[in-house]
Scaffold this motif. Structure first.
Motif, PDB file in Angstrom:
ATOM      1  N   LEU A   7      52.542 -15.578-105.502  1.00 41.81           N
ATOM      2  CA  LEU A   7      52.184 -16.923-105.933  1.00 41.81           C
ATOM      3  C   LEU A   7      52.771 -17.898-104.919  1.00 41.81           C
ATOM      4  O   LEU A   7      53.993 -17.982-104.760  1.00 41.81           O
ATOM      5  CB  LEU A   7      52.751 -17.229-107.320  1.00 41.81           C
ATOM      6  N   GLU A  39      48.943 -26.001-110.575  1.00 43.52           N
ATOM      7  CA  GLU A  39      49.929 -25.012-111.005  1.00 43.52           C
ATOM      8  C   GLU A  39      49.519 -24.296-112.283  1.00 43.52           C
ATOM      9  O   GLU A  39      49.665 -23.085-112.406  1.00 43.52           O
ATOM     10  CB  GLU A  39      51.280 -25.701-111.213  1.00 43.52           C
ATOM     11  N   LEU A  43      48.890 -20.237-112.687  1.00 46.79           N
ATOM     12  CA  LEU A  43      49.591 -19.345-113.617  1.00 46.79           C
ATOM     13  C   LEU A  43      48.617 -18.648-114.567  1.00 46.79           C
ATOM     14  O   LEU A  43      48.791 -17.466-114.891  1.00 46.79           O
ATOM     15  CB  LEU A  43      50.623 -20.137-114.419  1.00 46.79           C
ATOM     16  N   VAL A 219      57.620  -9.056-112.638  1.00 46.53           N
ATOM     17  CA  VAL A 219      57.495 -10.388-112.053  1.00 46.53           C
ATOM     18  C   VAL A 219      58.863 -10.816-111.541  1.00 46.53           C
ATOM     19  O   VAL A 219      59.849 -10.777-112.274  1.00 46.53           O
ATOM     20  CB  VAL A 219      56.987 -11.404-113.095  1.00 46.53           C
ATOM     21  N   SER A 221      60.796 -14.004-110.305  1.00 47.69           N
ATOM     22  CA  SER A 221      60.642 -15.454-110.372  1.00 47.69           C
ATOM     23  C   SER A 221      61.941 -16.091-110.833  1.00 47.69           C
ATOM     24  O   SER A 221      62.730 -15.474-111.558  1.00 47.69           O
ATOM     25  CB  SER A 221      59.515 -15.820-111.346  1.00 47.69           C
ATOM     26  N   ASP A 223      61.509 -19.159-112.294  1.00 50.10           N
ATOM     27  CA  ASP A 223      60.945 -20.134-113.213  1.00 50.10           C
ATOM     28  C   ASP A 223      61.271 -19.727-114.654  1.00 50.10           C
ATOM     29  O   ASP A 223      60.856 -18.661-115.111  1.00 50.10           O
ATOM     30  CB  ASP A 223      59.422 -20.196-113.020  1.00 50.10           C
ATOM     31  N   LEU A 226      58.350 -18.428-116.890  1.00 47.81           N
ATOM     32  CA  LEU A 226      57.910 -17.040-116.762  1.00 47.81           C
ATOM     33  C   LEU A 226      58.911 -16.082-117.396  1.00 47.81           C
ATOM     34  O   LEU A 226      58.520 -15.056-117.969  1.00 47.81           O
ATOM     35  CB  LEU A 226      57.678 -16.688-115.292  1.00 47.81           C
ATOM     36  N   THR A 237      60.617  -9.513-116.184  1.00 47.41           N
ATOM     37  CA  THR A 237      60.917 -10.515-115.167  1.00 47.41           C
ATOM     38  C   THR A 237      62.308 -10.269-114.609  1.00 47.41           C
ATOM     39  O   THR A 237      63.221  -9.830-115.319  1.00 47.41           O
ATOM     40  CB  THR A 237      60.864 -11.951-115.722  1.00 47.41           C
ATOM     41  N   ASP A 256      56.897 -14.805-107.340  1.00 46.71           N
ATOM     42  CA  ASP A 256      56.654 -16.233-107.511  1.00 46.71           C
ATOM     43  C   ASP A 256      57.396 -17.015-106.433  1.00 46.71           C
ATOM     44  O   ASP A 256      58.618 -17.162-106.485  1.00 46.71           O
ATOM     45  CB  ASP A 256      57.114 -16.654-108.908  1.00 46.71           C
ATOM     46  N   ARG A 258      56.406 -20.256-105.486  1.00 46.49           N
ATOM     47  CA  ARG A 258      55.938 -21.641-105.549  1.00 46.49           C
ATOM     48  C   ARG A 258      57.032 -22.643-105.213  1.00 46.49           C
ATOM     49  O   ARG A 258      56.754 -23.738-104.729  1.00 46.49           O
ATOM     50  CB  ARG A 258      55.389 -21.940-106.950  1.00 46.49           C
TER      51      ARG A 258
END
Length: 313
Positions: A7, A39, A43, A219, A221, A223, A226, A237, A256, A258
């Motif tokens: 991402l 965004e 997602l 994942v 990330s 964030d 998430l 995650t 991720d 971003r």
């Protein structure tokens, strides 16, 4: 064949960066797919929620306070904000993490604000200094509140909730601003070279989804949204720092990126290693501007295609 998905921020973030010859050749031979920009659309290409809505407050609450706590009620983010009046109105200049909020800041402001919301039947707390929450009855009807990035730099009056439901929240916000304007802790922040916290930004309200799924098994990330999704979902995650390299991938994985601001770090630390993974796996480069480049081993035979030296649109 496993799939690696990156991402990425919009291609304009890589403006001025010329891809190395091998990477330019690979992107020239890749399949390009057009998706929706933004965004939220980005997602939604990789995560499916049931019901199909994104309750950011409830999701980040999972990351900040745990699943059992987040499931108990509805949530609304009430993040600390800095608004600056000007000749044309008042502009939202910063919220949350951009204010360099500390635990001490939150502990100073919250006691003065809690009675305002307690009288309305809501509980204000801050398990994270940059993410503040209102605990609401599950049946609470909320007006539409825009996310902070939708209003950043713009006149806040253009983003105030309207209608009968909005009137209550506009009144609450006015009371909040009076309390914060007079709060002595803002002088402490000023002495530290920080802007005052003079408002809150309401957004992201709803209850948790019943379930969340992803095409990726793992994942990576930073964030909290998430991480909250994983709490109710069927995937794992991990922090971005825990990723040890493309050679370790044995299952469908999403990374991720971003929030990575340095284009050189994106190129050298992530795009080039991911290109190496494309020698044996499918690799999707999903940009926030809506473009998706899909690299696969068989594309090596597309020798007639011209290299793509830049990723700007």
């Amino acid at each position: 064949m496993t799939r690696l998905t990156l991402l990425l921020p919009p291609g304009e973030r890589l403006a001025g960066i010329v891809l190395p010859a091998s990477l330019a050749k690979a992107f020239g031979r890749a399949d390009e797919v057009a998706g929706q920009p933004g965004e939220q659309a980005q997602l939604s290409r990789h995560f499916k929620l049931l019901p199909d809505r994104w309750p950011h407050a409830a999701l980040t609450r999972v990351a900040d306070a745990g699943l059992d706590d987040a499931r108990s009620t509805a949530w609304l983010r009430a993040d600390p904000a800095h608004i600056r009046p000007d000749i044309n109105g008042a502009r939202l200049l910063a919220t949350g993490a951009a204010l360099s909020m500390s635990v001490q800041d939150a502990e100073a402001f919250l006691p003065a604000l809690r009675p305002l919301f307690g009288d309305a039947g809501f509980l204000l707390d801050a398990p994270h200094p940059t993410r503040w929450y209102l605990r609401l009855p599950r049946e609470t009807q909320l007006p539409d509140f825009p996310a902070p990035d939708q209003a950043l730099g713009e006149d806040v009056f253009d983003h105030m909730p309207s209608g009968p439901q909005g009137r209550r929240w506009r009144s609450l916000l006015s009371e909040v601003q009076v309390v914060l304007h007079n709060h002595p802790h803002n002088e402490v922040r000023a002495q530290a070279g920080l802007v005052p916290v003079n408002s809150l930004w309401f957004w992201g309200g709803a209850v948790l989804p019943d379930n969340a799924t992803s095409d990726s098994t793992t994942v990576f990330s930073d964030d909290p949204v998430l991480h909250g999704l994983a709490g109710v979902g069927t995937f794992n995650t991990m922090p971005l720092a825990d990723f040890i390299g493309v050679e370790s991938i044995t299952e469908d994985t999403l990374i991720d990126l971003r929030a990575v601001r340095d284009p050189k770090v994106l190129l050298e630390g992530w795009l080039q290693p991911a290109f190496a993974a494309a020698m044996q796996n499918q690799v999707d480069f999903d940009l926030a501007d809506g473009r998706i480049f899909r690299l696969q081993p068989s594309q090596r035979l597309r020798f007639w295609r011209k290299p793509r030296a830049v990723l700007t649109a």
